[in-house]
Design an enzyme around this catalytic site. Structure first.
Site, short mmCIF file in Angstrom:
data_model
loop_
_atom_site.label_atom_id
_atom_site.label_comp_id
_atom_site.label_asym_id
_atom_site.label_seq_id
_atom_site.Cartn_x
_atom_site.Cartn_y
_atom_site.Cartn_z
CG ASP A 69 -1.78 1.15 1.40
OD1 ASP A 69 -1.95 1.89 0.41
OD2 ASP A 69 -2.32 1.35 2.51
CG ASP A 79 -6.04 3.46 0.51
OD1 ASP A 79 -5.22 2.51 0.58
OD2 ASP A 79 -6.80 3.62 -0.46
CG ASP A 99 -1.47 1.70 -3.53
OD1 ASP A 99 -0.32 1.28 -3.65
OD2 ASP A 99 -1.83 2.48 -2.61
CG ASN A 126 -19.30 -16.27 -16.28
OD1 ASN A 126 -19.89 -16.82 -17.20
ND2 ASN A 126 -19.79 -16.19 -15.04
CG ASP A 171 -23.19 -15.48 -15.21
OD1 ASP A 171 -22.95 -15.04 -14.06
OD2 ASP A 171 -22.86 -16.62 -15.59
CG ASP A 220 -12.41 -14.98 -13.20
OD1 ASP A 220 -11.67 -15.46 -12.33
OD2 ASP A 220 -13.62 -14.74 -13.01
CD GLU A 271 -10.45 -19.66 -12.37
OE1 GLU A 271 -10.51 -19.92 -11.17
OE2 GLU A 271 -11.26 -18.89 -12.92
C1 GLC Z 1 -12.33 -17.17 -10.32
C2 GLC Z 1 -11.47 -16.35 -9.40
C3 GLC Z 1 -12.17 -16.20 -8.10
C4 GLC Z 1 -13.49 -15.52 -8.33
C5 GLC Z 1 -14.33 -16.26 -9.37
C6 GLC Z 1 -15.46 -15.42 -9.85
O1 GLC Z 1 -12.46 -18.48 -9.90
O2 GLC Z 1 -10.19 -16.93 -9.28
O3 GLC Z 1 -11.40 -15.49 -7.16
O4 GLC Z 1 -14.20 -15.47 -7.12
O5 GLC Z 1 -13.56 -16.56 -10.50
O6 GLC Z 1 -14.99 -14.36 -10.64
#
Ligand code: GLC
Length: 587
Positions: A42, A46, A50, A123, A198, A228, A288
């Site tokens: 930080d 705050d 950051d 998503n 979504d 993600d 992911e």
């Molecule tokens: C992924 C992220 C996680 C988040 C989820 C929803 O799994 O790694 O932290 O909560 O997506 O966006």
């Protein structure tokens, strides 16, 4: 024999051409350090980390020896899900800085030959995103609503959710809105929290929004993207919603689930790939995607995102057999997809690995009502560790020294493997999961939406300790999650001055790794088998991990480059990894 140090002076600029900072292949063998920005450092005091905080620590990152950073979301957000609820994809949360701060950070990192990867959350947006607010205001049937997934409710006056689907964080996957005329109205779908509606990926505006976002960051110098929940975007919900399409992922009939891992999702990534390839070098991406192993290769294909996380090592307990199996499988998958393999021991969603590996698993499983299983039928250590948190984190089931010893051995093994390694911030300090968080201090929606069933992920998101004796351990402001007393022993400055520290092991290993030749294959060494994982890289470097409880005689003729525990003689202690190099062989 040496302690946990290098026996040579590495030259940081001798990275082989292929795979170096200037090469289009930089990502294939990269060590990528994950920054969870609001808990890293930080700079403005705050209490939230950051972007200037990252810039201030650029030298720390360079000295650590990583190749890239991946920043979890830093976009404007109400932080309903730690920033994975994005209000505006093309800006910086004012509490975390500005676009100028972002540019300065990229400049500082690139100047130190560190690549920059940012998180894209495609998503869902946040319910504060301009388009979602417009969708609610515009009413049913509008073009604005079509960008999200709105449905009428069931029951006489639509008072029941359109289906019984549950969100990943617990509770219904539908939330009802109030219509512009004040009447209770339609419902919108959210796989995660209700603040995360979504997107409807059948809508062309959504496609354009994300192409614009990718180009926006790529134009600002971003080198790659972490995508993600990459397996959830394409949806076929049908006219009639079917009840009980339960979460989590169902693997039986590939591609038939209404939203997980549908084949059409790859059309989106083919579109993105064309955008990535407009740049020189092409921008990279990593998915992911929590899908069946047989389905992962498509996400990692060069026509798609190009790389995908393998989460095997988050799930499996610390045994030689488990690691051997994961290594074999991941290298096979990489061969099939054309990507390089990925290795992940921790991230912002799981219990930190020194804690996972310190658990007395047999006793823990006895205390659990149900045995958590991986898709392949083994024990899922990640889920077991979450259950341990729920039991109130009983200390009698945790051996911290053992957990850290194993964590160090596992990381050193992983760093010797072909492919790219992802390191979550604080792993290099040997941090354990923080269990000393009162319920009223928690932030994670998975805790609030699942009372009594999920402790949430706050314990791996506590602001980092930089200085042993400073206020807030040098985080820079009042830490937004409580830092425990034991952080003092893990503070970066304390570790730097201790030759045997975890930080110095990482620095030695990453410096030595720069001397290795880039490789995508390995051979098993003669000691491999039973409790020993022995790998030999094409350049002759070897890594030997003793997973067993008896010391192991090391082969003759090897020079110790780095080890995860001090070596007293030619014996490799239990739960220890050593890297060896031969005086004459190799390079
Ligand atoms: C992924 C992220 C996680 C988040 C989820 C929803 O799994 O790694 O932290 O909560 O997506 O966006």
């Amino acid at each position: 024999m040496t302690q946990t140090g290098v026996d040579h002076v590495p030259n940081p600029n001798t990275r082989p051409e292929a795979g170096g900072f200037d090469s289009a292949d930089w990502w294939r063998q990269a060590v990528v350090y994950q920054i969870y920005p609001r808990s890293f450092h930080d700079a403005d005091g705050d209490g939230l980390g950051d972007l200037r905080g990252v810039t201030e620590k650029a030298d720390y990152l360079k000295d650590l020896g990583i190749d890239a950073v991946w920043l979890s979301p830093f976009y404007p957000s109400q932080l309903a899900d730690g920033g994975y609820d994005v209000d505006d994809y093309r800006d910086v949360d004012p509490r975390l800085g500005s676009l100028d701060d972002f540019d300065a950070m990229v400049h500082a990192l690139h100047g130190r030959r560190i690549k920059v990867v940012v998180d894209i959350v495609p998503n869902h947006s946040s319910n504060l995103h301009r388009w979602f607010r417009e969708a609610v205001a515009a009413g049913p049937g509008s073009l604005e609503r079509d960008r999200y997934i709105f449905r009428d409710g069931r029951g006489e006056s639509g008072e029941l959710p359109p289906s019984d689907w549950q969100s990943v964080f617990g509770g219904p996957a539908w939330t009802r809105v109030t219509e512009p005329d004040g009447a209770p109205g339609q419902w919108y779908m959210h796989i995660f929290a209700s603040e995360q509606p979504d997107w409807n990926w059948d809508n062309p505006d959504v496609h354009q929004e994300f192409l614009d976002t990718i180009r926006f960051w790529a134009d600002r110098g971003v080198d790659g993207f972490r995508i993600d929940v990459a397996h959830a975007l394409a949806k076929d919900l049908g006219e009639e919603l079917v009840d009980s399409h339960a979460l989590p992922n169902e693997f039986e009939e590939f591609g038939t689930h209404p939203f997980w891992d549908r084949d059409e999702v790859h059309d989106i990534y083919a579109e993105w790939r064309r955008a990535f390839n407009e740049y020189d070098p092409p921008r990279t991406a990593v998915a992911e995607a929590w899908v069946h192993p047989d389905r992962l290769a498509r996400y990692a294909s060069p026509d798609g995102l190009g790389q995908a996380f393998s989460f095997d090592l988050l799930e499996v307990p610390f045994t030689a057999e488990n690691f051997r199996r994961a290594i074999t499988k991941n290298l096979d998958e990489a061969r099939r997809s054309g990507a390089s393999s990925t290795w992940v021991l921790s991230n912002h969603d799981v219990v930190r690995h020194p804690t996972r590996y310190g658990l007395d698993l047999d006793t823990l499983l006895e205390r659990l009502e149900e045995r958590p299983l991986t898709p392949s039928g083994g024990t899922d250590l990640s889920v077991a560790a979450k259950q341990w948190l729920l039991l109130g984190s009983p200390e009698d089931l945790l051996d911290r020294d053992r957990g850290l010893r194993r964590a160090r051995a596992a990381e050193l093994l992983v760093l010797a493997l072909p492919g790219s390694a992802y390191i979550y911030q604080g792993s290099e300090l040997g941090l354990y999961e923080v269990v000393e968080i009162d319920d009223d201090q928690r932030q994670d929606p998975s805790f609030f939406r699942n009372p009594g069933k999920d402790q949430g992920r706050d314990g791996c998101r506590v602001p980092l300790p930089w200085e042993r004796t400073a206020q807030d351990f040098g985080f820079g402001g009042p830490a937004h999650l409580p830092q425990p007393e034991w952080f003092a022993g893990h503070a970066a400055d304390a570790e730097l001055s201790d030759p045997g520290s975890t930080l110095n092991m990482y620095r030695s290993a990453l410096a030595a790794r720069r001397e290795m030749q880039a490789a995508e294959e390995l051979e098993w060494g003669p000691l491999n088998g039973g409790d020993v994982v022995h790998i030999v890289r094409p350049d002759g470097w070897e890594s030997i991990t003793n997973f067993g409880s008896d010391p192991l005689e090391l082969p003759e003729g090897g020079v110790v480059v780095v080890s995860s525990q001090p070596l007293q003689s030619s014996l490799l202690p239990p739960e220890t990894t050593v890297w060896l190099r031969h005086r004459t062989g190799g390079r």
